[in-house]
Design an enzyme around this catalytic site. Structure first.
Site, PDB file in Angstrom:
ATOM      1  N   ASN A 460       0.691  -1.361  -0.035  1.00 63.93           N
ATOM      2  CA  ASN A 460       0.014  -0.105  -0.027  1.00 63.93           C
ATOM      3  C   ASN A 460       0.695   1.146   0.124  1.00 63.93           C
ATOM      4  O   ASN A 460       0.599   2.154  -1.013  1.00 63.93           O
ATOM      5  CB  ASN A 460      -0.835  -0.082   1.086  1.00 63.93           C
ATOM      6  CG  ASN A 460      -2.078  -0.756   1.016  1.00 63.93           C
ATOM      7  OD1 ASN A 460      -2.500  -1.111  -0.142  1.00 63.93           O
ATOM      8  ND2 ASN A 460      -2.554  -1.483   2.111  1.00 63.93           N
ATOM      9  N   ILE A 461       1.625   1.043   1.072  1.00 63.88           N
ATOM     10  CA  ILE A 461       2.515   2.493   1.150  1.00 63.88           C
ATOM     11  C   ILE A 461       3.574   2.645   0.068  1.00 63.88           C
ATOM     12  O   ILE A 461       3.871   3.688  -0.549  1.00 63.88           O
ATOM     13  CB  ILE A 461       3.245   2.663   2.519  1.00 63.88           C
ATOM     14  CG1 ILE A 461       2.351   2.668   3.650  1.00 63.88           C
ATOM     15  CG2 ILE A 461       4.185   3.861   2.732  1.00 63.88           C
ATOM     16  CD1 ILE A 461       2.675   2.536   4.862  1.00 63.88           C
ATOM     17  N   VAL A 596       5.744   7.890  13.292  1.00 59.21           N
ATOM     18  CA  VAL A 596       4.784   8.240  14.175  1.00 59.21           C
ATOM     19  C   VAL A 596       4.035   9.324  13.693  1.00 59.21           C
ATOM     20  O   VAL A 596       4.486  10.321  13.069  1.00 59.21           O
ATOM     21  CB  VAL A 596       5.292   8.758  15.573  1.00 59.21           C
ATOM     22  CG1 VAL A 596       4.232   9.260  16.573  1.00 59.21           C
ATOM     23  CG2 VAL A 596       6.244   7.893  16.403  1.00 59.21           C
ATOM     24  N   ALA A 598       2.427   9.390  10.845  1.00 57.95           N
ATOM     25  CA  ALA A 598       2.388   9.382   9.259  1.00 57.95           C
ATOM     26  C   ALA A 598       2.989  10.510   8.635  1.00 57.95           C
ATOM     27  O   ALA A 598       4.094  10.879   9.091  1.00 57.95           O
ATOM     28  CB  ALA A 598       0.845   9.272   8.856  1.00 57.95           C
ATOM     29  N   LEU A 600       2.532  13.782   9.993  1.00 62.28           N
ATOM     30  CA  LEU A 600       2.400  14.791  10.880  1.00 62.28           C
ATOM     31  C   LEU A 600       3.909  15.027  11.296  1.00 62.28           C
ATOM     32  O   LEU A 600       4.609  14.084  11.618  1.00 62.28           O
ATOM     33  CB  LEU A 600       1.596  14.623  11.955  1.00 62.28           C
ATOM     34  CG  LEU A 600      -0.042  14.564  11.625  1.00 62.28           C
ATOM     35  CD1 LEU A 600      -0.591  13.994  12.991  1.00 62.28           C
ATOM     36  CD2 LEU A 600      -0.353  15.894  11.324  1.00 62.28           C
ATOM     37  N   LYS A 669       5.043   3.580  18.709  1.00 63.74           N
ATOM     38  CA  LYS A 669       5.050   5.053  18.482  1.00 63.74           C
ATOM     39  C   LYS A 669       5.227   5.567  19.899  1.00 63.74           C
ATOM     40  O   LYS A 669       6.005   6.839  20.172  1.00 63.74           O
ATOM     41  CB  LYS A 669       3.567   5.404  17.987  1.00 63.74           C
ATOM     42  CG  LYS A 669       3.492   4.971  16.512  1.00 63.74           C
ATOM     43  CD  LYS A 669       2.051   5.140  15.978  1.00 63.74           C
ATOM     44  CE  LYS A 669       1.828   5.155  14.581  1.00 63.74           C
ATOM     45  NZ  LYS A 669       0.447   5.042  14.217  1.00 63.74           N
TER      46      LYS A 669
END
Length: 803
Positions: A460-461, A596, A598, A600, A669
């Site tokens: 996906n990523i 952590v 994504a 941000l 995280k």
């Protein structure tokens, strides 16, 4: 040991609004001492508006009235926003009296009267800042520089040090242990008239006052951190120069670069004080220090430009000694402080062409006309200037060649080398200097590095990052002057390696045809041994513990690493520090902001706070975009298990959603953030509540999804209880003040900050020594292939800037 006195100068952009004033007050609280001096410019665009008022007086009284009322409103708003009680009332009354007096002026005004009008902006700034400092228990007084600075009117007025020194010394003796806020930009002549100190007059005030007061350091605070390799508004990848020699910055100033004026530097050269340039908006964002030593270097450091240049052309009559006349004119101009930016000598034409800014050109023209030179003198408009500045630039063959190459298609009038060897300067008929500056900067400073990129994970990523890289590759290369080639794609069992480059757009589709099976991580060795590339970077967008165990091997091969994989960052302290050290000791970078939040900037923020001197006390929030989405949707109308299946299908979960549901992802995280905050924490010390029933933990993924209705049964009762109390369920991570770390489901009031998020949003609340009573909050999308791929691309941008 006594602290030497310093002087801080703040420009108009640093005082543009109430928040700017508060920021300046905070800077003075943090970076100044009670005996320091402060020099201020007029706030914001005040001087421009005063000029509009004067122009209105000459043309239209209505325009003058409107300009004056706008000034009154702006200054009143500043006072009312910053001061209270008696101080506010007193300054408003003083302002009202002064505006009334200005309103009574009638044209025509003398030069001295106009100068006095234009000096009001600095008076208002000094008075307001001193009052604000006193209100914040920082003892301060405001001082009009005209009470001690003496100068006579001229195109470039020079302060009379002999007359000014004893007056200032007397004032300083009277006001010990007070920050003295002084007006910039103006002085007073022998008749008591206001004399304005011209372009960058406030900076000149700062250094001349600093020299007279014998301060240790002058810091000029503005909206930029210092001197850059080019104007950052024109060249996106211009870099801050932390150290410049006085000769270099003097040459830059002589060429009228906006960052410093040449007169500003004269007192620095003639004294023992240091000069620093810093940004008032971001005090810790870096600075430029000016060293008072002769320059030594091997080429250009700065590319500068000006768009409004005029030429004074002097055509001497034939039959005279042209060389003697030319030298005589240049010497006269030097004595009158009217040296040209650069000039061209046309001996065969008996012509001398002098380049000036618009501000100085008329003064120089008038001076030459009054000198009764036996020549025809013309003023010509419509020119631009581009210069490469740095010690040794005229002797650097590569830089000289690059400079001429970039100019070969431009309308060049002439190119000159400074006698000092500190600059190459081109005067052109007016043209687009931004394009020229960008081209010269790129050619002189950016050797085209080649960067090899290996992607681990094409799910996906990874697939989304490949799409992003395909679209951004050209812009990335243009921004950093580097060439990026995707040379490897790796999944859990196979890898595709091609040193000639892999087309990112078709990498996933072609992978099965081109890939070969893993053999003891041979792809790492192959990447480490790749030829024809300056650097190589691995992107780990997997959740693989096996790959995380290979981080030491990646470092050993001299590769950089960008991780979305949380395993290494949340492993044992021993391994975590081992990985950190292995990259650091070979000057390679391990970036993991994507682990952590994504996209941000939470990792960076926590690390930056700590490295800036803050202390993180506590952290809390919703750290999983997946669990955020699930619990935002979960109101009992749809069974929890069905929501899990829907999130998995949409790519909002890890490949195995149990890695989200068991709390391990949130725990990792929390551990990463705790370590970024400076806490030595082990993953085992975090108390984790798992949402995965024991009987489902060891099943295959398909069997887990088939039997996941058990999740619905376990959570339904807790939801019902929370709803009876008018609460909602949320999955919360907490690092308490005592170091206790917990991860689990909590019932929160509906109005709680952690309860009101958009689906998939993360929220991080940082409580620190600086943010004690009002935590720093960062919120936004914390899951999804797009934002996580974007975070990887952001780290690739960061790595590029570090290279």
């Amino acid at each position: 040991m006594s602290i030497e006195r310093q002087l801080h100068k703040f420009g108009g952009s640093s005082l543009a609004d109430p928040e700017c004033y508060r920021r300046v007050a905070h800077i003075l609280k943090e970076y100044s001492s009670p005996d320091d001096l402060v020099v201020v410019s007029a706030a914001g665009k005040t001087t421009n508006h005063l000029i509009e008022f004067l122009e209105g007086l000459d043309k239209d009284g209505r325009l003058a009235h409107e300009a004056l009322q706008a000034i009154r409103q702006y200054q009143s708003d500043l006072i009312e926003a910053l001061l209270i009680d008696h101080e506010q009332q007193q300054l408003l009354e003083q302002l009202s009296d002064e505006i009334r007096a200005l309103g009574e002026l009638t044209a025509p005004l003398t030069q001295a009267q106009k100068a006095q009008v234009l000096g009001h902006g600095e008076v208002w700034s000094a008075r307001l800042l001193a009052s604000l400092l006193n209100q914040q228990q920082l003892a301060a007084i405001n001082l009009d520089a005209r009470s001690f600075l003496r100068a006579e009117y001229a195109t470039q007025p020079e302060v009379d040090r002999g007359a000014s020194y004893p007056l200032l010394k007397e004032i300083l003796a009277q006001h010990s242990l007070h920050r003295i806020v002084i007006t910039g930009f103006m002085a007073q002549d022998s008749l008591g008239n206001t004399v304005l100190l011209g372009r960058n007059g406030s900076d000149y005030s700062a250094t001349i006052i600093g020299a007279l007061a014998e301060v240790e350091r002058v810091t000029i605070w503005s909206d930029v951190a210092g001197v850059y390799s080019a104007d950052p508004r024109l060249v996106s990848d211009a870099c801050l120069l932390p150290l410049l020699r006085l000769d270099e910055v003097s040459e830059l100033a002589r060429l009228a670069a906006p960052v410093l004026h040449s007169r500003t530097l004269q007192p620095v050269a003639q004294s023992a004080m240091d000069l620093h340039l810093r940004c008032s908006y971001q005090p810790e964002s870096g600075s430029t220090r000016i060293e008072r030593v002769l320059a030594s270097g091997r080429g250009a450091k700065i590319i500068s430009s000006l768009d409004d240049i005029l030429l004074i052309q002097i055509n001497f009559t034939s039959g005279h000694d042209f060389h003697r006349l030319e030298q005589d004119v240049l010497e006269r101009l030097k004595r009158a402080q009217l040296e040209p930016l650069t000039y061209e000598v046309q001996s065969d034409q008996h012509c001398l062409r002098l380049a000036y800014t618009a501000e100085i050109a008329n003064g120089a023209l008038g001076y030459l006309q009054e000198a009764a030179i036996d020549a025809e003198i013309k003023l010509k408009e419509g020119y631009s200037l581009v210069a490469a500045v740095g010690a040794g630039v005229t002797k650097n063959a590569h830089h000289c060649y690059g400079f001429y190459q970039q100019l070969k298609s431009s309308p060049v009038e002439f190119i000159s080398e400074s006698q000092s060897g500190l600059s190459l300067t081109a005067v052109l008929r007016r043209t687009n200097t931004q394009t020229l500056v960008t081209g010269i900067h790129s050619q002189l400073f950016q050797a085209q590095k080649r960067i090899a990129v290996a992607l681990c994970g094409k799910g996906n990523i990874g697939s989304r990052w490949l799409d992003l890289f395909t679209g951004q590759k050209g812009e990335l290369e243009k921004r950093y002057g580097m060439n990026f080639e995707l040379v490897a794609v790796i999944d859990s069992n196979h890898y595709w390696f091609d040193a000639n480059g892999i087309d990112a757009a078709s990498a996933v589709a072609q992978f099965d045809n081109e890939a070969q099976q893993h053999k003891d991580n041979e792809w790492i060795q192959r990447l480490g041994a790749i030829q024809g590339f300056d650097e190589a970077v691995v992107l780990d967008v997997t959740a693989s513990p096996e790959l995380a165990k290979s981080y030491l091997d990646i470092a050993e091969q001299g590769l950089h690493l960008i991780s979305a994989n949380k395993v290494a960052g949340s492993s044992s302290s021993e391994y975590y520090h081992q990985v950190q050290d292995s990259f650091a000791k070979i000057n390679r970078h391990w970036l993991y902001n994507a682990t952590v939040g994504a996209g941000l900037p939470i990792n960076h923020t926590v690390r930056d706070l700590r490295e800036s001197g803050d202390e993180i006390i506590a952290l809390s929030g919703i750290f999983s975009g997946t669990l955020s989405w699930l619990f935002q949707q979960y109101d009992g109308s749809i069974p929890f298990a069905e929501l899990v299946d829907l999130a998995w299908q949409q790519g909002l979960t890890e490949p195995d959603p149990r890695h989200d549901l068991d709390g391990s992802d949130v725990m990792r995280k929390l551990v990463i953030l705790a370590r970024e905050s400076g806490l030595d924490i082990e993953p085992e010390s975090v108390k984790v509540e798992s949402l995965v029933p024991e009987e489902l933990a060891s099943l295959s993924l398909d069997d887990f999804l088939d039997n996941s209705q058990v999740l619905s049964t376990l959570l339904a009762e807790r939801l019902e209880k929370a709803q009876r109390e008018d609460k909602v369920l949320r999955y919360v991570a907490r690092l308490e003040k005592n170091g206790q770390a917990t991860v689990g489901v909590e019932a929160l009031q509906k109005e709680h900050a952690l309860a009101n998020l958009l689906p998939c949003d993360n929220i991080f609340a940082i409580e620190s020594r600086w943010y004690k009573d009002n935590p720093l909050v960062i919120r936004g999308p914390g899951a999804g292939r797009e934002v996580t791929a974007g975070a990887i691309q952001s780290d690739l941008n960061l790595l590029s800037s570090l290279l």
